[in-house]
Design an enzyme around this catalytic site. Sequence first.
Site, PDB file in Angstrom:
ATOM      1  N   ALA A   1      -2.510   2.284  -4.477  1.00 42.38           N
ATOM      2  CA  ALA A   1      -2.152   3.701  -4.432  1.00 42.38           C
ATOM      3  C   ALA A   1      -2.011   4.149  -2.965  1.00 42.38           C
ATOM      4  CB  ALA A   1      -3.212   4.507  -5.185  1.00 42.38           C
TER       5      ALA A   1
ATOM      6  N   VAL B   1       0.870  -1.171   0.000  1.00 46.70           N
ATOM      7  CA  VAL B   1       0.000   0.000   0.000  1.00 46.70           C
ATOM      8  C   VAL B   1       0.912   1.227   0.000  1.00 46.70           C
ATOM      9  CG1 VAL B   1      -1.731   1.294   1.316  1.00 46.70           C
ATOM     10  CG2 VAL B   1      -1.790  -1.222   1.295  1.00 46.70           C
ATOM     11  N   CYS B   2       0.532   2.231  -0.764  1.00 49.37           N
ATOM     12  CA  CYS B   2       1.237   3.527  -0.737  1.00 49.37           C
ATOM     13  C   CYS B   2       2.719   3.304  -1.085  1.00 49.37           C
ATOM     14  CB  CYS B   2       1.013   4.156   0.632  1.00 49.37           C
ATOM     15  SG  CYS B   2       1.351   5.920   0.753  1.00 49.37           S
ATOM     16  N   SER B   3       3.605   3.996  -0.396  1.00 49.34           N
ATOM     17  CA  SER B   3       5.029   3.883  -0.728  1.00 49.34           C
ATOM     18  C   SER B   3       5.633   2.553  -0.286  1.00 49.34           C
ATOM     19  CB  SER B   3       5.816   5.051  -0.131  1.00 49.34           C
ATOM     20  OG  SER B   3       5.755   5.015   1.279  1.00 49.34           O
TER      21      SER B   3
END
Lengths: 244, 244
Positions: free
Chosen positions: A151, A100-102
């Site tokens: 994202a 998830v995310c970075s």
Amino acid sequence: MQIAILAYPGMTALDAIGPYEMLRGLPEAEFRFVWHEPGPIVTDSCVLVVGATHSFQETPAPDIVLIGGSIPATMSTAADDGVLTWLRKVHLGTTWTASVCSGSLILGAAGILRGKDATCHWAGQRVLTTFGANPQRDKRIVRDGKVITAAGVSAGLDLGLWLVGEIAGQPRAEATQLCIEYDPRPPFDTGHISKASARNKADAVLMMKGMISARDAGAEVVAGSKVLWANVIDRVRRRSAAKP
Amino acid sequence: MQIAILAYPGMTALDAIGPYEMLRGLPEAEFRFVWHEPGPIVTDSCVLVVGATHSFQETPAPDIVLIGGSIPATMSTAADDGVLTWLRKVHLGTTWTASVCSGSLILGAAGILRGKDATCHWAGQRVLTTFGANPQRDKRIVRDGKVITAAGVSAGLDLGLWLVGEIAGQPRAEATQLCIEYDPRPPFDTGHISKASARNKADAVLMMKGMISARDAGAEVVAGSKVLWANVIDRVRRRSAAKP
């Protein structure tokens, strides 16, 4: 089914907790929050503490691995040999490797995204390419084989729900969605970079920079199973009280 | 601006963590996770541990109070005199008193919802009336004066973002939404009871009952600042390993 979630100092809690709540809809899921050793982990707010329950060594064969992102600690975690070695090893045997995310940049640093379609927080899309990934910036979740990346931050809820559907079937996922009452109605509509104004973007970048310096100012790792809880809390409270 | 989030044994983590991540978009927010005393709190999964940072006594005047829900521990927490006394006292001085999911039943038990419009997880709507509240089952978030209640679990993200807008203005909320990339795209559409089938509902009720008995089977409170972290983790791991 064993689900290992990386619990690392400086992580953004929602990145992990969003999918975790969804994945609890899987029958007989065994969750582990893993780090070098069990112990308390201070997240990127410097206030919220979550517990790592198991070490990497104790967790050699999870079925699902999930890596959340961070504002200040993605790159230091992506340079942590212990993390990368564990990730490379367990990835060979996972059914799903997810981020998830970075968190996708940590997968990237482990070499897991080479040649793969993947996504990341909008602010990290370019960095994905340095790991040989093909950024898919308009997708909320991206599947390439058994690797699934989401994202930014809140996209973990969509990733988690999607995974429940893949693993346990649509009826189970639908029931999970109803349990969590996941019927989102955001009061604004600037959640994707394509919908945000130049001002929104400038403001968001400033906010994220502020969070990085807040963390850097108080950066320290409090972990280890021999820690007395009072010591963890004392540090968190002192740092919180010292805020400008 | 001091934001006090109730951290209680058996809580559903996302109820608190969703709004917490959004509220971090407020400038100069000081977060506290409060309980009778600081210490580790085992959430309703019996695996995820979060830290209470401050006691009720140390937190007599927060600007915002936020109470999340729980599957197994709402009613025991709503019968906890220390919780209710603290809530009644701090509510007098808050700018906002907020809840997510069945957290509204705890506000209700404290007498805070008498005569007020409010909402709750769909499974708890009827209980709201026993506290004199007027359930608004079709609303995602309900404001009545300074009391703001949200629907189940994931509705806390909408509540948190809405609050950022009220307190710091729409531009700040929009930037927060972009930071969190809150552009939800659930892969299914059964998040509201009005969209769910009879089967979805029956499945969801079964899942929630399963979570209650899992928790009841291992119910115990591990808290207090004098706890050695290893002891918390040992219990969590033993319980997790003993799962059927």
